[in-house]
Design a protein around this motif. Structure first.
Motif, mmCIF file in Angstrom:
data_model
loop_
_atom_site.group_PDB
_atom_site.id
_atom_site.type_symbol
_atom_site.label_atom_id
_atom_site.label_comp_id
_atom_site.label_asym_id
_atom_site.label_seq_id
_atom_site.Cartn_x
_atom_site.Cartn_y
_atom_site.Cartn_z
ATOM 1 N N GLU A 8 0.812 -1.213 0.000
ATOM 2 C CA GLU A 8 0.000 0.000 0.000
ATOM 3 C C GLU A 8 0.847 1.265 0.000
ATOM 4 O OE1 GLU A 8 -3.365 0.057 2.515
ATOM 5 O OE2 GLU A 8 -3.779 -2.063 2.198
ATOM 6 N N VAL A 9 2.099 1.155 0.393
ATOM 7 C CA VAL A 9 3.004 2.307 0.408
ATOM 8 C C VAL A 9 3.784 2.408 -0.904
ATOM 9 C CG1 VAL A 9 4.978 3.326 1.607
ATOM 10 C CG2 VAL A 9 3.163 2.230 2.924
ATOM 11 N N CYS A 10 4.005 1.280 -1.564
ATOM 12 C CA CYS A 10 4.767 1.237 -2.818
ATOM 13 C C CYS A 10 4.125 2.133 -3.871
ATOM 14 C CB CYS A 10 4.833 -0.206 -3.324
ATOM 15 S SG CYS A 10 5.690 -0.399 -4.899
ATOM 16 N N GLN A 11 4.954 2.933 -4.541
ATOM 17 C CA GLN A 11 4.483 3.828 -5.600
ATOM 18 C C GLN A 11 4.909 3.368 -6.997
ATOM 19 O OE1 GLN A 11 2.488 6.730 -5.195
ATOM 20 N NE2 GLN A 11 2.183 5.666 -3.249
ATOM 21 N N GLY A 12 5.542 2.221 -7.089
ATOM 22 C CA GLY A 12 5.899 1.659 -8.386
ATOM 23 C C GLY A 12 7.117 2.279 -9.037
ATOM 24 N N ASN A 13 8.044 2.809 -8.244
ATOM 25 C CA ASN A 13 9.265 3.376 -8.815
ATOM 26 C C ASN A 13 10.226 2.305 -9.323
ATOM 27 O OD1 ASN A 13 8.956 6.307 -8.340
ATOM 28 N ND2 ASN A 13 8.783 5.637 -6.219
ATOM 29 N N ALA A 14 10.103 1.100 -8.819
ATOM 30 C CA ALA A 14 10.878 -0.075 -9.249
ATOM 31 C C ALA A 14 12.376 0.042 -8.999
ATOM 32 C CB ALA A 14 10.612 -0.398 -10.712
ATOM 33 N N ARG A 15 12.788 0.916 -8.118
ATOM 34 C CA ARG A 15 14.212 1.027 -7.791
ATOM 35 C C ARG A 15 14.714 -0.234 -7.102
ATOM 36 N NH1 ARG A 15 14.660 7.243 -5.632
ATOM 37 N NH2 ARG A 15 13.967 8.207 -7.576
ATOM 38 N N CYS A 16 13.869 -0.839 -6.276
ATOM 39 C CA CYS A 16 14.258 -2.081 -5.599
ATOM 40 C C CYS A 16 14.604 -3.155 -6.628
ATOM 41 C CB CYS A 16 13.156 -2.557 -4.661
ATOM 42 S SG CYS A 16 11.555 -2.857 -5.462
ATOM 43 N N PHE A 17 13.751 -3.293 -7.616
ATOM 44 C CA PHE A 17 13.943 -4.305 -8.651
ATOM 45 C C PHE A 17 15.164 -3.986 -9.512
ATOM 46 C CE2 PHE A 17 13.156 -6.037 -12.894
ATOM 47 C CZ PHE A 17 12.999 -7.377 -12.581
ATOM 48 N N ALA A 18 15.378 -2.716 -9.803
ATOM 49 C CA ALA A 18 16.530 -2.322 -10.627
ATOM 50 C C ALA A 18 17.844 -2.708 -9.958
ATOM 51 C CB ALA A 18 16.498 -0.822 -10.895
ATOM 52 N N LEU A 19 17.883 -2.639 -8.624
ATOM 53 C CA LEU A 19 19.108 -2.952 -7.901
ATOM 54 C C LEU A 19 19.187 -4.399 -7.428
ATOM 55 C CD1 LEU A 19 19.417 0.311 -5.836
ATOM 56 C CD2 LEU A 19 20.860 -0.423 -7.724
ATOM 57 N N ALA A 20 18.041 -5.052 -7.295
ATOM 58 C CA ALA A 20 18.056 -6.423 -6.765
ATOM 59 C C ALA A 20 16.945 -7.272 -7.381
ATOM 60 C CB ALA A 20 17.916 -6.380 -5.247
ATOM 61 N N PRO A 21 17.020 -7.542 -8.675
ATOM 62 C CA PRO A 21 15.967 -8.344 -9.316
ATOM 63 C C PRO A 21 15.910 -9.782 -8.800
ATOM 64 C CG PRO A 21 17.795 -8.008 -10.815
ATOM 65 C CD PRO A 21 18.056 -7.144 -9.612
ATOM 66 N N GLU A 22 16.977 -10.231 -8.158
ATOM 67 C CA GLU A 22 16.984 -11.575 -7.600
ATOM 68 C C GLU A 22 16.192 -11.659 -6.290
ATOM 69 O OE1 GLU A 22 20.902 -9.671 -6.228
ATOM 70 O OE2 GLU A 22 19.462 -9.454 -7.834
ATOM 71 N N VAL A 23 15.818 -10.503 -5.743
ATOM 72 C CA VAL A 23 15.085 -10.457 -4.475
ATOM 73 C C VAL A 23 13.649 -9.987 -4.661
ATOM 74 C CG1 VAL A 23 14.986 -9.397 -2.174
ATOM 75 C CG2 VAL A 23 17.208 -10.023 -3.169
ATOM 76 N N TYR A 24 13.467 -8.920 -5.429
ATOM 77 C CA TYR A 24 12.161 -8.269 -5.532
ATOM 78 C C TYR A 24 11.447 -8.627 -6.825
ATOM 79 C CZ TYR A 24 14.130 -5.771 -1.650
ATOM 80 O OH TYR A 24 14.704 -5.480 -0.443
ATOM 81 N N VAL A 25 10.133 -8.760 -6.729
ATOM 82 C CA VAL A 25 9.296 -9.141 -7.864
ATOM 83 C C VAL A 25 8.272 -8.033 -8.088
ATOM 84 C CG1 VAL A 25 7.653 -10.847 -8.742
ATOM 85 C CG2 VAL A 25 9.575 -11.578 -7.303
ATOM 86 N N LEU A 26 8.094 -7.659 -9.337
ATOM 87 C CA LEU A 26 7.127 -6.627 -9.686
ATOM 88 C C LEU A 26 5.923 -7.237 -10.391
ATOM 89 C CD1 LEU A 26 9.500 -3.873 -11.133
ATOM 90 C CD2 LEU A 26 8.808 -4.234 -8.757
ATOM 91 N N ASP A 27 4.788 -6.567 -10.252
ATOM 92 C CA ASP A 27 3.608 -7.006 -10.989
ATOM 93 C C ASP A 27 3.636 -6.398 -12.393
ATOM 94 O OD1 ASP A 27 2.695 -4.351 -10.781
ATOM 95 O OD2 ASP A 27 1.154 -4.820 -9.299
ATOM 96 N N ASP A 28 2.596 -6.599 -13.156
ATOM 97 C CA ASP A 28 2.545 -6.117 -14.545
ATOM 98 C C ASP A 28 2.547 -4.600 -14.655
ATOM 99 O OD1 ASP A 28 2.500 -8.720 -15.450
ATOM 100 O OD2 ASP A 28 0.319 -8.791 -15.629
ATOM 101 N N GLU A 29 2.219 -3.906 -13.576
ATOM 102 C CA GLU A 29 2.191 -2.440 -13.591
ATOM 103 C C GLU A 29 3.446 -1.824 -12.983
ATOM 104 O OE1 GLU A 29 -1.453 -1.475 -11.631
ATOM 105 O OE2 GLU A 29 -2.669 -2.208 -13.290
ATOM 106 N N GLY A 30 4.391 -2.654 -12.588
ATOM 107 C CA GLY A 30 5.655 -2.166 -12.059
ATOM 108 C C GLY A 30 5.695 -1.958 -10.558
ATOM 109 N N TYR A 31 4.664 -2.429 -9.858
ATOM 110 C CA TYR A 31 4.638 -2.320 -8.405
ATOM 111 C C TYR A 31 5.209 -3.588 -7.787
ATOM 112 C CZ TYR A 31 1.598 1.728 -8.804
ATOM 113 O OH TYR A 31 1.095 2.969 -9.101
ATOM 114 N N ASN A 32 5.868 -3.434 -6.655
ATOM 115 C CA ASN A 32 6.372 -4.588 -5.926
ATOM 116 C C ASN A 32 5.182 -5.438 -5.506
ATOM 117 O OD1 ASN A 32 7.558 -6.256 -3.824
ATOM 118 N ND2 ASN A 32 9.296 -4.853 -3.951
#
Length: 64
Positions: A8-32
């Motif tokens: 609910e706090v995630c704004q879909g910036n996808a910085r987590c995924f950009a730095l650690a795709p082996e840890v974080y998973v995004l949905d089709d809209e780019g939200y964690n």
């Protein structure tokens, strides 16, 4: 280690995924996808790196 992502706090910036795709998973809209999950110690540094870059501070990493 445990990771907790507040969807609910995630704004879909996808910085987590950009730095650690082996840890974080995004949905089709780019939200964690969120939730709470365990990771191997070998991914701990990546998890912290991704959490630190979250502008909303939606990610917490815990040692167990």
């Amino acid at each position: 280690m445990r990771v907790k992502v507040d969807r609910e706090v995630c704004q879909g910036n996808a910085r987590c995924f950009a730095l650690a795709p082996e840890v974080y998973v995004l949905d089709d809209e780019g939200y964690n996808v969120g939730g709470e999950f365990e990771i191997d110690d070998e991914h701990g540094e990546a998890a912290f790196r991704g959490a630190a870059e979250c502008p909303e501070r939606a990610i917490k990493v815990f040692f167990e």
